[in-house]
Design an enzyme around this catalytic site. Sequence first.
Site, PDB file in Angstrom:
ATOM      1  N   ASP A 339       0.846  -1.197   0.000  1.00  0.00           N
ATOM      2  CA  ASP A 339       0.000   0.000   0.000  1.00  0.00           C
ATOM      3  C   ASP A 339       0.879   1.243   0.000  1.00  0.00           C
ATOM      4  OD1 ASP A 339       1.090   0.081   2.522  1.00  0.00           O
ATOM      5  OD2 ASP A 339      -0.802   0.148   3.605  1.00  0.00           O
ATOM      6  N   ASP A 341       1.418   4.529   2.347  1.00  0.00           N
ATOM      7  CA  ASP A 341       1.055   5.126   3.639  1.00  0.00           C
ATOM      8  C   ASP A 341       1.465   6.594   3.620  1.00  0.00           C
ATOM      9  OD1 ASP A 341       0.502   2.453   4.975  1.00  0.00           O
ATOM     10  OD2 ASP A 341       2.600   2.191   4.431  1.00  0.00           O
ATOM     11  N   ASP A 431      -3.348   4.553   2.571  1.00  0.00           N
ATOM     12  CA  ASP A 431      -3.741   4.962   3.928  1.00  0.00           C
ATOM     13  C   ASP A 431      -3.363   6.419   4.105  1.00  0.00           C
ATOM     14  OD1 ASP A 431      -4.592   2.436   4.562  1.00  0.00           O
ATOM     15  OD2 ASP A 431      -2.831   1.899   5.750  1.00  0.00           O
TER      16      ASP A 431
END
Length: 497
Positions: A339, A341, A431
């Site tokens: 992902d 962040d 995120d």
Amino acid sequence: MDLVRGSGLVPVKKKPKILHGSSSFYRYDVKFKEVVLFLVERKMGASRRNFLMELARRRGFQIESELRDCVTHIVAENNSRAEVVEWLKSKKLNDVIKYQIVDISWFTECMGAGCPIKIESRHQLMVQEDCPASFNTPVSSSCVRVSPYACQRRTPLRDINRIFTDAFDIMAENYEFWESKGPRVAYQRASAVLKSLPFPIVTMKDVEDLPHLREEMKYIIEEIIEDRKSSKVEEVRSSERYKSFKIFTSIFGVGLKTTEKWYRMGYRTLEDITSSNCLKFTSMQKHGLLYYEDIASYVTKKEADAVERLIKTIIWGFVSDAIVTVTGGFRRGKNIGHDVDILITCPQKRDEIQILHKTINSLKKMNLVLFHDIVESTFDDTKRPSRYVDSLDHFQKSFLILQLQKEEENTYIHKPNKSEAQRSWKAIRVDLVVTPYEQYAFAILGWTGSQQFERDLRRFASHEKKMMLDNHALYDKSKHLQCCELQMIVYEFLGIG
Ligand code: DCT
Ligand code: MG
């Protein structure tokens, strides 16, 4: 170790056929005819030399116990080049140029690779006799002191002991799937120790003084040294439960509880889940399944950079002095991640309050949001910090799936399947975390990772410095857990700069 083997619990391995009635001389096929090795006994010792010679023969290398004419490579350990040359001259061998004189690190890397590797400058013998001070110089186990705290070790991005750390990671993951926290953390910790080593593990001597290595772990290492795989790890890897848990937990929004339930209901594969008529999914899980292939494939650094540019452009449109930083694996220099962040902070409190909602609204207007979930801040500075080193923080955050336009044909690092290839975009997990300005330093520290580094940083603060660290502050245990003022110098304060 031998007791375990003798007990019949562990299968005893068959030795190769013995030739000439000698217990130390087995027949192994020579795979690399152009390379003939000779190990210098000086500073290596006779027993280690014999062990390494045996190992090299098993790997298909020719190795001579005497310095014959056919020798091509002379391997020395803890000797300078000058010492080896002098020793050769004492043997009346003046034609030293005909030999490649290399450090043991070249030998150990060859054993790890299973074939002769190119000699690089790092494989040259040290000029001085001392152990190298530089971390980047490959060294042998006898030169290295490994701290029990991950935050006091450097962890190179290139893991030269991957064959061992992959095995430990599988064991840790499996214990996680059984919710056995103790063994899970023990294997994660041991894996992190091996990842930090600046030398490849070739013999059991290389691991004998390392911290956090339990006997069962050493047995796995021994199996891998001998067979290049461990029966215990292979058993886990091929088990139905491990395989199903691995798939189900990789779905965005699916945790251990749901996985456990699905497994108990008899589901085993992704197809079982997607074709089921009786399962009910949360919105997060529906989106996780919808974009499964994209999310399960890695996010590249190029894609992370594109997400960073997008988020910065939006945020700076609202708050020109906002600080936006990509953290997690990409901040540690990794080229791929699962992902992106991103940490956001605003010097003015009033800006901070609305920034996340405004950013998501902008992304929505641009039709880039495939899924989002906002968790509001639960921070309360009257509460004492958690003593649990794995506790999560209380920042306001959003878990998103963004639709990222592919910049060019070959954005994927894996081979795209048909449906992915037809799309001009890729689903990316992002995120976004918003932190108060005064807690930003701690948030960056906590979100940069790795997970083991963070865990040990908190343990180090607590055990060695009588402090408590979390993603919000550093607290002084001796002063009724009062927050420390020196926010920007946490590393220095902890003495790990
Ligand atoms: N983190 C932590 N404890 C956890 C999980 C995460 O301290 N239990 C911290 C360390 C890394 C950071 O949060 C971001 O988490 P991930 O994205 O899960 O980790 P990563 O290192 O960025 O891994 P990846 O490259 O796969 O995204
Ligand atoms: Mg990450």
